[in-house]
Design an enzyme around this catalytic site. Structure first.
Site, short mmCIF file in Angstrom:
data_model
loop_
_atom_site.label_atom_id
_atom_site.label_comp_id
_atom_site.label_asym_id
_atom_site.label_seq_id
_atom_site.Cartn_x
_atom_site.Cartn_y
_atom_site.Cartn_z
N GLU A 1 0.82 -1.22 0.00
CA GLU A 1 0.00 0.00 0.00
C GLU A 1 0.85 1.26 0.00
OE1 GLU A 1 -3.25 0.35 2.79
OE2 GLU A 1 -3.41 -1.83 2.94
N ASP B 1 -2.09 -4.01 3.68
CA ASP B 1 -1.98 -4.13 5.14
C ASP B 1 -2.84 -5.28 5.66
OD1 ASP B 1 -0.23 -2.04 5.24
OD2 ASP B 1 -1.68 -0.56 5.91
N ASP C 1 -5.42 -6.06 7.35
CA ASP C 1 -6.72 -5.73 7.94
C ASP C 1 -7.77 -5.72 6.84
OD1 ASP C 1 -6.19 -3.38 6.56
OD2 ASP C 1 -5.78 -2.19 8.35
N GLU D 1 -9.27 -3.28 5.30
CA GLU D 1 -9.00 -2.34 4.22
C GLU D 1 -7.91 -2.87 3.30
OE1 GLU D 1 -11.07 0.82 2.95
OE2 GLU D 1 -11.23 0.06 4.99
N TYR E 1 2.24 -4.28 13.53
CA TYR E 1 1.15 -3.50 12.91
C TYR E 1 0.36 -2.75 13.97
CZ TYR E 1 -2.49 -2.31 9.56
OH TYR E 1 -3.36 -1.63 8.74
N ARG F 1 -2.62 -1.11 13.93
CA ARG F 1 -4.10 -1.08 14.00
C ARG F 1 -4.58 -2.44 14.47
NH1 ARG F 1 -3.04 1.76 9.17
NH2 ARG F 1 -3.39 3.99 9.43
N HIS G 1 -3.97 -10.28 14.50
CA HIS G 1 -2.74 -9.54 14.77
C HIS G 1 -2.30 -9.75 16.20
CE1 HIS G 1 -3.82 -7.77 11.07
NE2 HIS G 1 -4.74 -6.98 11.55
#
Length: 695
Positions: free
Chosen positions: A8, A81, A83, A85, A299, A301, A345
């Site tokens: 990304e 990433d 997640d 998104e 990570y 988030r 995660h």
């Protein structure tokens, strides 16, 4: 065999390239390449909420470059990433490049280190369509609410407004808190404090009145308190009971997104947006002596508290080597994530536990990167350490039919607090240190006084406490906290008052309308339940289209009803009154909000069209010309300080003017770098500076 990895963010490219085989390459998509169109709804509500995605304007050349590059490689791996998104971005890339979504072409990196990248490349998998559909459902929900409600607000209040599924709830929470504060009625209460001394000690200690005649001491007036004081002034104070215990305090768990944002706000004075920006830099990679370009944290988030065995062992080795065996717990500390946490995660932790904050600082990272890394490293390492042990003592002292109590402690074993202690714990640690004391001792009364208090209203939300409320109520997810706060501030629904968040008149009017007409949209429980539904889509337990259908049925009915009830009506946003008088016509000035923010305007409009900028006198003196230093706003809304005689005088600074004077030249001192920063003199050729904490 050659591989192309599509990530990304371009800032990851150099770090990841270090760990790939020769002949492989990395390219960045710079976030999403496809999205719903801006000019229309882009969702076919009648046909299963089918989204109509288009290539994002301005990314045509990048898409062309990625397509061209992909043809040159044997394998293309999608490394968005880890997640929802990131999964959706990978899926969109597969559509653009014509990749088979059933191929094992999706890789994820929980940390941008040699281990993280190589482990990720060893375990390619299929694109997880449950994750993709959860993201699509969220995007479509937000598009429907924004696209349908925003024009409604334009017609009823003001053009340019927006509504959002999470942002509108956030505004309501802030408005509700403001109403609680306004309606709060303080209640008077009194405490009685005795200053007592043992026969052998020279220093007295304070004890608080606990009970009167066996009941909790509840004094609400001065008269009641004076009566107790008169009674106790001649009494004998005797040690009735001493209770000694050993208490153990456990360390806090490592950080999640929410707790990191809260602690960075409290300890470092970072806004949530700044915290996440710096955390992103630490995750993506910085230059470190001996390691080169490497990601320093996992990570950022996440709402999981899970820690890998590899990280647990590395931290234990470091603790054993640097602090000794006593600082290791008998068995590893394991922390339980909350029920709806996404456990794919780990918690936020250093990727190299042996890499201390000093090591990182000496590598030349920025001061903000160092401070945030230090916070994350210390919190994680402390979470893997032994409990703190305290010798606590509680002493009850009788005087007639009253009991006073004093508590104190000494540290028996510091344990994890050698590295990290809660701010609230640090406050509690300032308890009384008691002299040697025995049951039956008769104490000397040094002073006895009653103190008046009033109950306090609830505090306004800060960014940190609002994020905590989001997490506790289940509103939003780690990736949405910062965008939500950023939106409600940029839309002028909420403004900052120091660190506090308070609603603007526009925010209160908009919230009132939303609460009356769209109760579900601003309802905390309804919004939290929708987040749970999205989690269940992600886990494969619910169909994303059914979730959308269930929401839209009630939403469309509410919208139709609101349009009918408010047909032809428009709601005025009240202006903020001021003490300023118009110098043209003598009428009062009010604060209005325009396209470029707040300004003052005459209430005599349209006969009088006088307007002027809002000026705040800081009390500082310009170091160049001696005139006033005013607080001003840049075009982007950032606060800065400049001379009132601008443009004749060019002085401006981002540093905060203080009431302190330079000991060398007498000029105003300016504060740079927050509460632990420095005071500096901007007078030419002076050069004076000192730490804020040096008096």
């Amino acid at each position: 065999m050659s591989d192309l990895i599509i990530v990304e963010s371009p800032s990851k490219i150099r770090t990841i390239k270090r760990y790939l085989d020769k002949g492989s390459d990395v390219i960045a998509s710079n976030g999403h390449l496809r999205d719903l169109p801006k000019s229309k709804l882009g969702v076919d509500i009648e046909n299963g909420f089918e989204p109509h995605y288009i290539n994002i304007r301005g990314k045509e050349s990048l898409i062309k470059e990625i397509k061209k590059k992909a043809k040159k490689y044997d394998h293309v791996y999608l490394a968005g990433d880890p997640d929802r998104e990131g999964e959706a971005i990978s899926w969109h890339l597969a559509q653009i490049l014509g990749l088979d979504i059933n191929d094992n072409n999706r890789v994820t990196f929980n940390e941008i280190t040699e281990t993280g990248v190589k482990n990720g490349m060893k375990a390619p998998r299929k694109i997880d369509m449950n994750l993709v559909n959860a993201q699509q459902a969220r995007r479509i929900l937000d598009r429907i609410v924004g696209y349908k409600l925003s024009p409604f607000l334009w017609r009823k209040i003001r053009k340019g407004l927006s509504a959002g599924r999470v942002q509108s709830v956030a505004v309501k929470m802030i408005c509700d808190r403001e109403n609680e504060i306004r309606s709060f009625v303080p209640t008077e209460y009194w405490s009685v404090d005795a200053l007592l001394k043992t026969a052998s000690a020279s220093k007295p200690f304070a004890a608080k009145l606990l009970t009167i005649a066996g009941k909790k001491a509840e004094l609400s007036t001065k008269e009641q308190t004076d009566e107790i004081l008169d009674k106790l002034n001649g009494a004998e104070y005797v040690v009735q009971n001493i209770k000694k215990t050993i208490t153990r305090r456990s360390p806090n768990p490592p950080f999640t997104t929410s707790t990191l944002q809260q602690e960075a706000s409290k300890r470092l004075n970072f806004q949530t947006r700044k915290t996440m920006m710096i955390a992103q830099q630490l995750y993506e990679g910085v230059e470190i002596n001996g390691l080169g370009l490497t990601g320093l944290i996992t990570y950022m988030r996440t709402d999981s508290l899970r820690v890998s065995e590899e990280a647990r062992k590395a931290s234990a080795d470091f603790i054993l080597k640097n602090y000794g065996e006593n600082y290791l717990p008998d068995k590893p500390n394991v922390y339980k994530s909350k029920n709806n946490a996404q456990d794919a995660h780990e918690a936020i932790r250093p990727t190299h536990p042996e890499l201390t904050p000093i090591d990182v600082k000496q590598s030349g990272v920025s001061n903000d990167q160092y401070r945030l890394y230090k916070l994350i490293w210390e919190r994680f390492m402390a979470s893997q350490m032994a409990k703190c042990q305290l010798n606590t003592i509680s002493v009850d002292i009788s005087a007639l039919d009253c009991i006073f109590r004093v508590t104190g402690f000494t540290v028996r074993f510091d344990g994890f607090t050698v590295l990290y202690s809660d701010i609230k714990d640090e406050g509690n640690d300032k308890k009384t240190i008691l002299p040697e004391i025995h049951k039956g001792d008769v104490l000397t009364l040094v002073n006895l006084e009653g103190n008046q208090h009033f109950t306090q209203p609830p505090a306004r939300y800060t960014e940190a406490t609002l994020v905590k409320a989001f997490e506790e109520t289940g509103i939003g997810r780690p990736s949405t906290y910062v965008p939500t706060i950023t939106t409600i501030l940029s839309r002028n629904y909420v403004e900052r008052d120091g660190k506090q968040l308070k609603p603007t008149p526009l925010g209160e009017i908009t919230n009132s309308l939303m609460s009356e007409q769209f109760e579900n949209i601003v309802d905390v429980k309804f919004t939290a339940n929708m987040e749970t539904n999205l989690d269940e889509v992600e886990n494969g337990k619910k169909d994303w289209v059914e979730v959308l259908e269930s929401f839209y049925d009630d939403f469309s009915k509410s919208l139709d009803k609101a349009e009918q009830e408010l047909d032809g009506k428009r709601i005025k946003v009240p202006d903020e009154p001021t003490d300023e008088i118009c110098e043209v016509c003598g009428k009062p000035m009010v604060i209005k909000v325009g396209r470029f923010g707040k300004f003052m305007a005459c209430t005599g409009f349209p006969e009088c069209t006088n307007t002027k900028a809002i000026v705040i006198d800081t009390g500082g003196i310009c170091p160049l010309c001696g005139k006033k230093v005013l607080q001003k706003k840049s075009k982007r809304g950032k606060t800065y300080y400049g001379c009132e005689d601008n443009p004749n005088c060019k002085f401006m600074t981002w540093d905060l003017p203080t009431d302190k004077k330079c000991p060398n030249c007498g000029s105003t001192l300016f504060q740079k770098g927050g509460k632990n920063g420095v005071l500096i003199c901007h007078k030419e050729d002076c050069g004076y500076s000192r730490s804020v904490n040096d008096e």
